[in-house]
Design a protein around this motif. Structure first.
Motif, PDB file in Angstrom:
ATOM      1  N   ARG A 360       0.832  -1.197   0.000  1.00  0.00           N
ATOM      2  CA  ARG A 360       0.000   0.000   0.000  1.00  0.00           C
ATOM      3  C   ARG A 360       0.871   1.254   0.000  1.00  0.00           C
ATOM      4  NH1 ARG A 360      -5.148   0.843   0.511  1.00  0.00           N
ATOM      5  NH2 ARG A 360      -5.421  -1.393   0.879  1.00  0.00           N
ATOM      6  N   GLY A 361       0.528   2.182  -0.892  1.00  0.00           N
ATOM      7  CA  GLY A 361       1.260   3.427  -1.012  1.00  0.00           C
ATOM      8  C   GLY A 361       2.413   3.392  -1.989  1.00  0.00           C
ATOM      9  N   GLN A 362       2.725   2.218  -2.548  1.00  0.00           N
ATOM     10  CA  GLN A 362       3.809   2.122  -3.515  1.00  0.00           C
ATOM     11  C   GLN A 362       3.302   2.374  -4.929  1.00  0.00           C
ATOM     12  OE1 GLN A 362       6.031  -1.503  -3.053  1.00  0.00           O
ATOM     13  NE2 GLN A 362       6.106  -1.375  -0.826  1.00  0.00           N
ATOM     14  N   SER A 363       4.214   2.461  -5.871  1.00  0.00           N
ATOM     15  CA  SER A 363       3.859   2.759  -7.257  1.00  0.00           C
ATOM     16  C   SER A 363       3.100   1.586  -7.874  1.00  0.00           C
ATOM     17  CB  SER A 363       5.121   3.033  -8.069  1.00  0.00           C
ATOM     18  OG  SER A 363       5.899   1.853  -8.183  1.00  0.00           O
ATOM     19  N   PRO A 364       2.304   1.834  -8.928  1.00  0.00           N
ATOM     20  CA  PRO A 364       1.573   0.731  -9.573  1.00  0.00           C
ATOM     21  C   PRO A 364       2.489  -0.392 -10.054  1.00  0.00           C
ATOM     22  CG  PRO A 364       0.696   2.848 -10.287  1.00  0.00           C
ATOM     23  CD  PRO A 364       1.919   3.146  -9.478  1.00  0.00           C
ATOM     24  N   ALA A 365       3.673  -0.060 -10.571  1.00  0.00           N
ATOM     25  CA  ALA A 365       4.575  -1.090 -11.076  1.00  0.00           C
ATOM     26  C   ALA A 365       5.047  -2.015  -9.954  1.00  0.00           C
ATOM     27  CB  ALA A 365       5.770  -0.439 -11.768  1.00  0.00           C
ATOM     28  N   LEU A 366       5.419  -1.432  -8.810  1.00  0.00           N
ATOM     29  CA  LEU A 366       5.861  -2.255  -7.687  1.00  0.00           C
ATOM     30  C   LEU A 366       4.721  -3.082  -7.116  1.00  0.00           C
ATOM     31  CD1 LEU A 366       8.227   0.262  -5.834  1.00  0.00           C
ATOM     32  CD2 LEU A 366       8.869  -1.713  -7.238  1.00  0.00           C
ATOM     33  N   ARG A 367       3.537  -2.488  -7.053  1.00  0.00           N
ATOM     34  CA  ARG A 367       2.374  -3.223  -6.556  1.00  0.00           C
ATOM     35  C   ARG A 367       2.058  -4.423  -7.452  1.00  0.00           C
ATOM     36  NH1 ARG A 367      -1.794  -0.325  -3.632  1.00  0.00           N
ATOM     37  NH2 ARG A 367      -3.309  -0.820  -5.245  1.00  0.00           N
ATOM     38  N   LEU A 368       2.082  -4.191  -8.765  1.00  0.00           N
ATOM     39  CA  LEU A 368       1.756  -5.271  -9.693  1.00  0.00           C
ATOM     40  C   LEU A 368       2.799  -6.383  -9.625  1.00  0.00           C
ATOM     41  CD1 LEU A 368      -0.077  -6.369 -11.883  1.00  0.00           C
ATOM     42  CD2 LEU A 368       1.229  -5.055 -13.570  1.00  0.00           C
ATOM     43  N   ALA A 369       4.071  -6.011  -9.518  1.00  0.00           N
ATOM     44  CA  ALA A 369       5.126  -7.028  -9.437  1.00  0.00           C
ATOM     45  C   ALA A 369       4.953  -7.901  -8.201  1.00  0.00           C
ATOM     46  CB  ALA A 369       6.494  -6.349  -9.435  1.00  0.00           C
ATOM     47  N   ALA A 370       4.642  -7.280  -7.058  1.00  0.00           N
ATOM     48  CA  ALA A 370       4.441  -8.048  -5.831  1.00  0.00           C
ATOM     49  C   ALA A 370       3.210  -8.938  -5.933  1.00  0.00           C
ATOM     50  CB  ALA A 370       4.320  -7.103  -4.643  1.00  0.00           C
ATOM     51  N   ARG A 371       2.181  -8.439  -6.565  1.00  0.00           N
ATOM     52  CA  ARG A 371       0.963  -9.233  -6.714  1.00  0.00           C
ATOM     53  C   ARG A 371       1.205 -10.457  -7.602  1.00  0.00           C
ATOM     54  NH1 ARG A 371      -3.242  -4.214  -7.891  1.00  0.00           N
ATOM     55  NH2 ARG A 371      -3.613  -3.624  -5.696  1.00  0.00           N
ATOM     56  N   LEU A 372       1.919 -10.261  -8.694  1.00  0.00           N
ATOM     57  CA  LEU A 372       2.183 -11.395  -9.591  1.00  0.00           C
ATOM     58  C   LEU A 372       3.044 -12.451  -8.912  1.00  0.00           C
ATOM     59  CD1 LEU A 372       2.799  -9.537 -12.982  1.00  0.00           C
ATOM     60  CD2 LEU A 372       0.747 -10.757 -12.247  1.00  0.00           C
ATOM     61  N   GLN A 373       3.963 -12.003  -8.077  1.00  0.00           N
ATOM     62  CA  GLN A 373       4.853 -12.945  -7.419  1.00  0.00           C
ATOM     63  C   GLN A 373       4.196 -13.631  -6.226  1.00  0.00           C
ATOM     64  OE1 GLN A 373       8.435 -11.170  -5.893  1.00  0.00           O
ATOM     65  NE2 GLN A 373       9.306 -13.105  -5.197  1.00  0.00           N
ATOM     66  N   ARG A 374       3.422 -12.900  -5.440  1.00  0.00           N
ATOM     67  CA  ARG A 374       2.912 -13.438  -4.189  1.00  0.00           C
ATOM     68  C   ARG A 374       1.412 -13.731  -4.202  1.00  0.00           C
ATOM     69  NH1 ARG A 374       4.742  -9.076   0.096  1.00  0.00           N
ATOM     70  NH2 ARG A 374       3.630 -10.549   1.456  1.00  0.00           N
ATOM     71  N   SER A 375       0.620 -12.864  -4.822  1.00  0.00           N
ATOM     72  CA  SER A 375      -0.834 -13.029  -4.770  1.00  0.00           C
ATOM     73  C   SER A 375      -1.361 -13.980  -5.836  1.00  0.00           C
ATOM     74  CB  SER A 375      -1.523 -11.661  -4.919  1.00  0.00           C
ATOM     75  OG  SER A 375      -1.162 -10.793  -3.892  1.00  0.00           O
ATOM     76  N   LYS A 376      -0.785 -13.955  -7.034  1.00  0.00           N
ATOM     77  CA  LYS A 376      -1.334 -14.753  -8.133  1.00  0.00           C
ATOM     78  C   LYS A 376      -1.371 -16.247  -7.807  1.00  0.00           C
ATOM     79  CE  LYS A 376      -1.075 -15.351 -13.132  1.00  0.00           C
ATOM     80  NZ  LYS A 376      -0.366 -14.955 -14.387  1.00  0.00           N
ATOM     81  N   PRO A 377      -0.321 -16.847  -7.235  1.00  0.00           N
ATOM     82  CA  PRO A 377      -0.422 -18.272  -6.881  1.00  0.00           C
ATOM     83  C   PRO A 377      -1.517 -18.551  -5.853  1.00  0.00           C
ATOM     84  CG  PRO A 377       1.865 -17.552  -6.889  1.00  0.00           C
ATOM     85  CD  PRO A 377       1.036 -16.323  -6.986  1.00  0.00           C
ATOM     86  N   VAL A 378      -1.693 -17.649  -4.904  1.00  0.00           N
ATOM     87  CA  VAL A 378      -2.723 -17.827  -3.886  1.00  0.00           C
ATOM     88  C   VAL A 378      -4.110 -17.764  -4.515  1.00  0.00           C
ATOM     89  CG1 VAL A 378      -3.703 -16.875  -1.763  1.00  0.00           C
ATOM     90  CG2 VAL A 378      -1.229 -16.873  -2.095  1.00  0.00           C
ATOM     91  N   VAL A 379      -4.302 -16.808  -5.430  1.00  0.00           N
ATOM     92  CA  VAL A 379      -5.601 -16.654  -6.094  1.00  0.00           C
ATOM     93  C   VAL A 379      -5.907 -17.868  -6.959  1.00  0.00           C
ATOM     94  CG1 VAL A 379      -6.876 -15.278  -7.768  1.00  0.00           C
ATOM     95  CG2 VAL A 379      -5.511 -14.140  -6.007  1.00  0.00           C
ATOM     96  N   ALA A 380      -4.914 -18.353  -7.706  1.00  0.00           N
ATOM     97  CA  ALA A 380      -5.133 -19.520  -8.572  1.00  0.00           C
ATOM     98  C   ALA A 380      -5.489 -20.757  -7.747  1.00  0.00           C
ATOM     99  CB  ALA A 380      -3.891 -19.777  -9.414  1.00  0.00           C
ATOM    100  N   ALA A 381      -4.778 -20.970  -6.659  1.00  0.00           N
ATOM    101  CA  ALA A 381      -5.082 -22.111  -5.800  1.00  0.00           C
ATOM    102  C   ALA A 381      -6.453 -21.971  -5.150  1.00  0.00           C
ATOM    103  CB  ALA A 381      -3.999 -22.251  -4.730  1.00  0.00           C
ATOM    104  N   PHE A 382      -6.826 -20.749  -4.815  1.00  0.00           N
ATOM    105  CA  PHE A 382      -8.133 -20.493  -4.208  1.00  0.00           C
ATOM    106  C   PHE A 382      -9.254 -20.836  -5.192  1.00  0.00           C
ATOM    107  CE2 PHE A 382     -11.176 -17.108  -2.420  1.00  0.00           C
ATOM    108  CZ  PHE A 382     -11.726 -18.020  -1.531  1.00  0.00           C
ATOM    109  N   HIS A 383      -9.085 -20.467  -6.455  1.00  0.00           N
ATOM    110  CA  HIS A 383     -10.094 -20.764  -7.474  1.00  0.00           C
ATOM    111  C   HIS A 383     -10.285 -22.267  -7.632  1.00  0.00           C
ATOM    112  CE1 HIS A 383     -11.680 -21.262 -11.615  1.00  0.00           C
ATOM    113  NE2 HIS A 383     -12.381 -20.164 -11.307  1.00  0.00           N
ATOM    114  N   THR A 384      -9.189 -22.999  -7.729  1.00  0.00           N
ATOM    115  CA  THR A 384      -9.281 -24.462  -7.852  1.00  0.00           C
ATOM    116  C   THR A 384      -9.935 -25.066  -6.620  1.00  0.00           C
ATOM    117  OG1 THR A 384      -7.276 -24.459  -9.209  1.00  0.00           O
ATOM    118  CG2 THR A 384      -7.950 -26.560  -8.226  1.00  0.00           C
ATOM    119  N   TRP A 385      -9.575 -24.584  -5.467  1.00  0.00           N
ATOM    120  CA  TRP A 385     -10.130 -25.096  -4.217  1.00  0.00           C
ATOM    121  C   TRP A 385     -11.632 -24.840  -4.140  1.00  0.00           C
ATOM    122  CZ3 TRP A 385     -12.296 -22.606   0.092  1.00  0.00           C
ATOM    123  CH2 TRP A 385     -12.404 -23.393   1.246  1.00  0.00           C
ATOM    124  N   LEU A 386     -12.087 -23.667  -4.566  1.00  0.00           N
ATOM    125  CA  LEU A 386     -13.522 -23.362  -4.551  1.00  0.00           C
ATOM    126  C   LEU A 386     -14.299 -24.302  -5.468  1.00  0.00           C
ATOM    127  CD1 LEU A 386     -13.534 -19.442  -4.596  1.00  0.00           C
ATOM    128  CD2 LEU A 386     -14.116 -20.929  -2.677  1.00  0.00           C
TER     129      LEU A 386
END
Length: 482
Positions: A360-386
């Motif tokens: 929070r509070g960082q630039s869009p590029a840094l936010r997106l990079a962190a999301r792709l690295q850390r959030s995307k695997p969690v979201v994909a696994a969550f979808h399969t689990w649901l």
């Protein structure tokens, strides 16, 4: 399903089919019972329970209760010595912009009471207390001398100043006080009339209502400029909230809507300041946001209202769904049934929010990079689990409804993985709706559709000013942090 237990069929195939039908009926009935129990508990919580969605107890509240108990024991043990104790806190210094009144408390005689010797100044102690000067009404008397020419009998006099309300007594400052009290502090006009009466001035509620209408006439142009400025952004949050409107002749109120559009770019350090605009409409038809946003192009953060779907047909508007609304569905299931599956869903969503707290509070590029690295695997696994969980539960249960709610909006929920400026939820516009809810609770209803429009005008200006004031205060606090 009625079954004659004394005349069961002897055919094994018929018995198996009968058993399957009974199992299906029981599952359907259990799912309906669970759904109805969930609705009942939700209504009970809404009326009697706490509104917070936190599952864990508030440890801070318990600690403060213990501290209050300690203070109470101290008061009881030494009431004649100890004055009322104030809870210790790391409070900020009083603002520099407040006027100061110096009070000097000095000794009467500059000699020592022990030996009689002269006393010499070695320093001083300075402390501050916050004082309150009650507001007061005053009369501004305007005198305009007249001058005449004896030669040509011409009369000269300064023109009378224009009044905001034709023939009215209120100055701009008094009008601002009435508007802020009604729409920002949520004080109804009849209560304001009582407050003025305590000051010895009789101002009827009808008079104050006329002032509000006249002041809003001047503010309409400013409201239109604010709307154009906000809708020129490329990232907005949208929602609506009901407002009761008096329906003359029917002896009751009808339900109007305040459509709210908020701009909030602080989470990604955007250049535009926060703002919120409100637009009144007599209904909740999908054509309302379509009309409001006909020139808007960009990302629109929305909840689950189906009417917003029409906005995405042109291709100019991209919808981002709300993870907070998705989480709320599972939270209601946990509260109603204690489902471990719903609790696991909350845990997984919490992992996504943990990443957001770090960026929070960082630039869009840094936010997106962190999301792709850390959030995307969690979201994909969550979808399969649901999808897997949906196959093992009753389709009529509230848990299945929560899962289908999430899966049906998955494209919008994962929009934050393609744009660093997209937020996870619509909380900024939810916060902008809170003042409307408080006003609705206090002054109950708008007097007419025109009153709903005035409500929208003043709320837009006051909430935008408050947002920017809080925005400046946050940055001022950051500058003073050690």
């Amino acid at each position: 399903m009625l079954i004659d237990l004394d005349n069961l069929p002897s055919d094994p195939a018929l018995l198996q089919r009968l058993l399957r039908d009974m199992a299906a009926a029981v599952e359907s009935r259990d799912g309906e019972i669970e759904r109805l129990q969930s609705i009942i508990k939700k209504l009970q919580r809404a009326q009697f329970g706490r509104r917070s969605e936190r599952l864990d107890p508030d440890q801070l509240a318990l600690a403060l209760e213990d501290l209050d108990a300690d203070i109470a024991r101290i008061r009881e043990s030494r009431p004649s010595i100890h004055p009322p104790l104030e809870r210790p806190s790391h409070r900020k210094p009083l603002p520099d912009h407040l006027p100061r009144e110096d009070v000097r408390l000095d000794i009467e005689e500059a000699y020592c009471v022990c030996c009689g010797g002269a006393l010499h100044a070695i320093g001083e102690s300075v402390s501050e207390m916050l004082d309150w000067v009650p507001a007061q009404l005053r009369v501004v008397r305007i005198t305009r001398p007249k001058y005449a020419c004896r030669a040509c009998e011409t009369v000269a006099q300064v023109a009378a100043p224009e009044r905001l309300i034709a023939g009215g007594l209120a100055t701009p400052a008094l009008l601002a006080q009435v508007l802020v009290s009604k729409y920002c502090d949520h004080t109804p006009l009849y209560r304001q009339s009582q407050i003025f009466a305590r000051h010895g001035v009789d101002l009827a509620r009808s008079t104050l209502a006329g002032w509000v209408g006249g002041a809003c006439w001047w503010l309409e142009a400013l409201h239109e400029r604010l709307v154009k400025n906000v809708f020129a952004s490329n990232h907005l949050f949208a929602d609506d909230t009901p407002v009761p409107v008096l329906d003359p002749g029917r002896g009751r109120t009808k339900t109007g809507r305040l459509w709210v559009y908020a701009r909030e770019q602080r989470p990604w350090a955007g250049p535009e300041p926060p703002a919120a605009v409100y637009l009144f409409a007599p209904d909740r038809k999908a054509e309302r946001p379509v009309s409001h946003l006909q020139h808007f192009k960009g990302v629109l953060h929305v909840d689950g209202y189906a009417g917003f779907e029409q906005l995405a047909t042109s291709g100019d508007i991209v919808l981002a769904a709300c993870w907070a609304h998705t989480r709320r569905k599972f939270y209601d299931v946990v509260e109603a049934t204690g489902s471990p599956v719903a609790a696991e869903a909350l845990r997984r969503i919490g992992e996504i929010y943990a990443v957001e707290a770090d960026v929070r509070g960082q630039s869009p590029a840094l936010r997106l990079a962190a999301r792709l690295q850390r959030s995307k695997p969690v979201v994909a696994a969550f979808h399969t689990w649901l999808e897997v969980q949906l196959q093992h539960i009753s389709g009529r249960s509230t848990l299945a409804e929560a899962i289908r709610y999430a899966l049906s909006r998955w494209t919008g929920l994962t929009r934050f993985l393609t744009d660093g400026r997209v937020e996870l939820d619509t909380n900024p516009v939810e916060r902008a709706i809170r003042p409307v809810a408080l006003g609705r609770k206090n002054h109950l209803f708008a007097g007419s559709d025109g009153g709903g429009g005035r409500w929208a005008i003043v709320c837009s200006l006051t909430e935008t000013c408050l947002c920017r004031a809080r925005h400046k205060q946050v940055y001022a606090d950051r500058r003073t942090m050690p």
